[in-house]
Design a protein around this motif. Structure first.
Motif, short mmCIF file in Angstrom:
data_model
loop_
_atom_site.label_atom_id
_atom_site.label_comp_id
_atom_site.label_asym_id
_atom_site.label_seq_id
_atom_site.Cartn_x
_atom_site.Cartn_y
_atom_site.Cartn_z
N GLY A 162 -5.74 -5.72 -1.93
CA GLY A 162 -4.67 -6.46 -1.72
C GLY A 162 -4.81 -7.73 -2.13
O GLY A 162 -3.88 -8.78 -1.40
N VAL B 45 -1.96 -1.07 -3.49
CA VAL B 45 -3.37 -0.50 -3.10
C VAL B 45 -2.84 1.03 -2.98
O VAL B 45 -2.05 1.51 -2.19
CB VAL B 45 -4.22 -0.96 -2.40
CG1 VAL B 45 -5.25 0.09 -2.57
CG2 VAL B 45 -4.66 -2.36 -2.81
N THR C 200 3.85 -1.38 4.30
CA THR C 200 3.62 -0.06 3.12
C THR C 200 4.60 0.87 3.81
O THR C 200 5.27 0.56 3.79
CB THR C 200 2.29 0.37 5.06
OG1 THR C 200 3.32 0.26 6.25
CG2 THR C 200 1.15 -0.62 4.93
N VAL D 124 -3.54 4.93 -1.35
CA VAL D 124 -3.99 5.40 -1.04
C VAL D 124 -3.73 7.14 -0.70
O VAL D 124 -2.55 7.59 -0.55
CB VAL D 124 -4.03 5.16 0.85
CG1 VAL D 124 -5.31 5.64 2.00
CG2 VAL D 124 -4.38 3.78 0.55
N GLU E 38 -1.85 5.23 8.11
CA GLU E 38 -0.85 4.62 7.39
C GLU E 38 -0.18 3.73 8.78
O GLU E 38 -0.05 2.35 8.26
CB GLU E 38 0.25 4.72 6.47
CG GLU E 38 1.66 3.62 5.97
CD GLU E 38 2.56 4.10 7.33
OE1 GLU E 38 3.06 2.54 7.21
OE2 GLU E 38 3.22 4.75 8.06
N VAL F 133 -7.54 -1.13 1.61
CA VAL F 133 -6.71 -1.89 0.91
C VAL F 133 -6.68 -3.30 0.93
O VAL F 133 -6.10 -3.69 0.46
CB VAL F 133 -5.11 -0.64 2.12
CG1 VAL F 133 -3.77 -1.89 2.41
CG2 VAL F 133 -5.14 0.56 2.03
N ALA G 156 1.05 -0.99 0.16
CA ALA G 156 -0.02 -0.05 -0.39
C ALA G 156 1.19 1.07 0.01
O ALA G 156 1.87 1.45 1.01
CB ALA G 156 -0.96 0.17 1.22
N LEU H 191 1.56 -7.62 3.76
CA LEU H 191 1.34 -5.65 3.61
C LEU H 191 2.17 -5.26 4.41
O LEU H 191 2.68 -5.00 4.93
CB LEU H 191 -0.22 -5.39 4.08
CG LEU H 191 -0.11 -3.85 3.65
CD1 LEU H 191 -0.26 -4.27 2.27
CD2 LEU H 191 -1.15 -3.17 4.42
#
Length: 228
Positions: free
Chosen positions: A203, A99, A61, A101, A47, A199, A19, A59
């Motif tokens: 994902g 993804v 970030t 954001v 985040e 997210v 993300a 995931l």
């Protein structure tokens, strides 16, 4: 001018999705974003919230730190930095789903990048989408928008107009509004949870939230004016 950079929070174990978080800015400025800018602080908080839910599921970030604080007309500097970030993510993690954001100017930047092949979904929070902002590249893309009904900096009508045009261009759009303004401080948990849920679903790390899934399935105007 310095390169943009990414603040990375790595997944626990192998990365299966990424993300990218992009904060707000201003219309025109070639100065670096301020370290204590509220827009940066708010996006960092989102985040961190999303990472806490997703890092154990694979995931990673990334918080984008722009070269400059402004969009700067046709230079579209924030969009250029998002594309740079996507190249870096691809080089580091391969073809995992990404993804995007973004809030405000960052929302405009991630929507511009929403048609990139690796982008699985776009989450735009109070996005700054001036009249005429392109939508054709979003055909087939998944776009989730949340906007404060009392936003005085970027009126919610902007994203409503954009969402309607994007849907007509073939994008799958879910748009919601929430009480509050541009800073995402009022009802902060709603903003955080919305980003998290988009997210994780985008994902492939969790199911799509029922209200978002329902809005994405619909093609009428009602799906573009729901409240949270």
């Amino acid at each position: 001018m310095a390169e943009p950079r990414l603040e990375v929070r790595t997944a626990d174990g192998a990365t299966t999705a990424v993300a990218l978080f992009c904060h707000g800015g201003t219309i025109a400025s070639v100065e670096p974003p301020k370290e204590r800018a509220l827009s940066l602080a708010r996006m960092r908080a989102i985040e961190q919230f999303v990472a806490a839910s997703g890092s154990g599921r694979g995931l990673t970030t990334c918080l984008l730190r722009y070269r400059v604080a402004g969009w700067n007309g046709i230079a579209a500097d924030a969009y250029a930095d998002v594309r740079w970030s996507l190249d870096r993510i691809r080089a580091e993690h391969g073809d995992v789903p990404v993804v995007l954001v973004g809030h405000s100017m960052g929302g405009r930047a991630v929507l511009r990048a929403g048609g990139e092949p690796q982008v699985a979904a776009v989450c735009a929070l109070a996005p700054w989408t001036p009249p005429g902002e392109p939508v054709g590249h979003l055909r087939g893309a998944t776009v989730a928008i949340l906007h404060g009904r009392g936003d005085r900096w970027v009126p919610a009508a902007m994203s409503a107009e954009f969402a309607g045009r994007a849907q007509q261009a073939g994008a799958h759009v879910a748009r919601f509004t929430v009480a509050g303004g541009h800073s995402m401080v009022r009802r902060a948990l709603v903003w955080h949870a919305f980003a998290r849920d988009v997210v994780l679903a985008g994902g492939g790390l969790g199911p799509q939230r029922a209200d978002i899934a329902d809005a994405l399935r619909r093609s009428d105007e009602e799906s573009l004016a729901r409240s949270l």
